[in-house]
Scaffold this motif. Structure first.
Motif, mmCIF file in Angstrom:
data_model
loop_
_atom_site.group_PDB
_atom_site.id
_atom_site.type_symbol
_atom_site.label_atom_id
_atom_site.label_comp_id
_atom_site.label_asym_id
_atom_site.label_seq_id
_atom_site.Cartn_x
_atom_site.Cartn_y
_atom_site.Cartn_z
ATOM 1 N N LYS A 1 0.825 -1.206 0.000
ATOM 2 C CA LYS A 1 0.000 0.000 0.000
ATOM 3 C C LYS A 1 0.862 1.259 0.000
ATOM 4 O O LYS A 1 0.629 2.196 -0.782
ATOM 5 C CB LYS A 1 -0.917 -0.018 1.223
ATOM 6 N N THR B 1 2.647 1.604 -3.373
ATOM 7 C CA THR B 1 1.750 2.077 -4.429
ATOM 8 C C THR B 1 1.477 3.569 -4.293
ATOM 9 O O THR B 1 1.475 4.312 -5.290
ATOM 10 C CB THR B 1 0.429 1.287 -4.371
ATOM 11 N N GLU B 2 1.236 4.024 -3.065
ATOM 12 C CA GLU B 2 0.971 5.454 -2.861
ATOM 13 C C GLU B 2 2.172 6.306 -3.254
ATOM 14 O O GLU B 2 2.029 7.353 -3.904
ATOM 15 C CB GLU B 2 0.600 5.699 -1.399
ATOM 16 N N GLU B 3 3.378 5.878 -2.860
ATOM 17 C CA GLU B 3 4.572 6.648 -3.195
ATOM 18 C C GLU B 3 4.814 6.673 -4.701
ATOM 19 O O GLU B 3 5.188 7.703 -5.269
ATOM 20 C CB GLU B 3 5.792 6.056 -2.476
ATOM 21 N N ASP C 1 2.544 6.427 -7.006
ATOM 22 C CA ASP C 1 1.533 7.307 -7.601
ATOM 23 C C ASP C 1 1.930 8.775 -7.463
ATOM 24 O O ASP C 1 1.724 9.580 -8.389
ATOM 25 C CB ASP C 1 0.178 7.062 -6.937
#
Length: 410
Positions: free
Chosen positions: A155, A158-160, A162
């Motif tokens: 998670k 993925t956030e980083e 993005d």
């Protein structure tokens, strides 16, 4: 003077006597089916088949005897005591004992194969599947813990990523790991990855493969009767089961082989009989020399294929009532030609088989087309009328509305 009636052969006649030190006759002993579902009982069942087959009464040509008459003799002889059959005059005694032994041979084969099916299902496959399921359930807590760790790391990752894609900046690996380690230590991530790789194999059939590995551990259950099963003459095969039967015939030699001195090689087994779920257990045993075949795994694999082939009747038994070749009882050749007219007349079939099948095909096609047309047509509106005086003035409408109107005016 009447010609002398031939007496019963000495060997079958001995079935009617009670051996010294025994309480029942040999015929009564052979009538008794196996009562336990163990390997020892399977050995005794196969020995019973061989003992009855040794009289060779099943190979006597009785084509001139009516089938119903032979069945009646066998039924009477089965419920009669040995002393009753022994006191019967000749040639009735010979006829009774011949019919009984022929039926006993088929029953003995059925009992042996029934027991084999029970052993495979209840003593091998089911326990192996339960053991595999228990082992997989025991691994579940470790897998859940590893999955939670990897979910957190994924998670954040993925956030980083993005954010990097959104702002168009260069990827800073050190900053990325720092963000992950704020939630999960790097060592925990590495340990979780190793746990998942160990507990979740890459192939899709890992559960079935694990079950087969447990199944190999129960090879000792079938080892006692391998020779008797492989050397038995009662088994036959249809074209789809000949390869399986050939492998079964090779099991006695494999069971006697000292694999520690002479490891089993892939060219000595039928690799095409080994399905994907068995390949890991048969060809990839880490405890054996590289390239060697696991003999026990191959034996159990062949027996499982035999179990399935018997259920499909690709492999069948003769003589047998429950495991016989279903095609063997079909009329063919001169016998079919002699009865063809009567059979077709009884079934109201007087045309050629090809034309009859063509008519059925056309009727089925018409029925499907009619159903397809009706699926796209709206159903006709159903109206409801009542003869009740109170509902006489009710407007004609759909059934549901009329029913509500009538219920309100009762």
């Amino acid at each position: 003077m009447k010609p002398a009636v031939p007496a019963l052969a000495p060997a079958p006649a001995e079935l009617l006597s009670v051996p010294e030190g025994k309480r029942v006759s040999e015929l009564e002993r052979l009538r008794t089916p196996p009562t336990k579902s163990t390997a020892t009982a399977m050995v005794r069942a196969m020995e019973r088949v061989e003992e009855i087959s040794a009289f060779a009464l099943g190979r006597v040509n009785l084509s001139r005897v009516l089938v119903n008459r032979l069945s009646a003799l066998a039924r009477y002889g089965q419920v009669s005591k040995a002393q009753t059959i022994e006191r019967a005059p000749e040639p009735r005694r010979t006829a009774l004992l011949t019919a009984v032994v022929r039926q006993l041979e088929a029953q003995a084969v059925d009992d042996a194969l029934d027991l084999f099916a029970v052993l495979m299902a209840n003593r091998l496959i089911s326990p192996a599947r339960r053991a595999s399921d228990r082992e997989r359930l025991a691994m579940l807590p470790q897998l859940e813990k590893a999955a939670r760790i990897l979910a957190k790391a994924s998670k954040i990752l993925t956030e980083e990523l993005d954010l990097v894609a959104e702002h168009g900046t260069d990827l800073d690996v050190a900053a990325l790991w720092a963000a992950v380690e704020e939630a999960v230590p790097r060592t925990a991530v590495s340990s979780a990855v190793a746990t998942v790789e160990a507990l979740v194999p890459e192939d899709d059939g890992s559960a079935e493969a694990a079950t087969r590995e447990k199944l190999v551990l129960r090879c000792n259950t079938v080892r006692p009767f391998l020779s008797l099963l492989g050397e038995s003459d009662v088994l036959g095969a249809a074209p789809a089961g000949r390869r399986i039967l050939k492998a079964v015939r090779s099991l006695p030699a494999l069971s006697r082989r000292r694999v520690k001195d002479r490891p089993l090689l892939p060219r000595e087994v039928d690799a095409e009989l080994v399905p994907a779920m068995w390949k890991r257990a048969v060809f990839s045993n880490a405890k054996l020399p590289q390239g060697a075949v696991d003999r026990d795994a191959y034996v159990v694999c062949v027996l499982e294929q035999l179990h399935r082939a018997l259920n499909r009747r690709d492999v069948f038994a003769s003589p047998s009532n429950r495991w016989a070749d279903p095609h063997a009882r079909l009329l063919d050749g001169p016998r079919w030609e002699a009865m063809r007219a009567d059979v077709l007349a009884g079934l109201s079939l007087t045309e050629d088989a090809g034309e009859h099948l063509a008519q059925l095909t056309r009727a089925l096609d018409a029925a499907w087309r009619q159903m397809a047309d009706r699926l796209w047509k709206p159903a006709p509106t159903r109206r409801w009328r009542s003869s009740s005086p109170r509902a006489a003035d009710a407007p004609v409408c759909r059934w549901t509305s009329s029913a509500r109107w009538a219920s309100r005016n009762r």
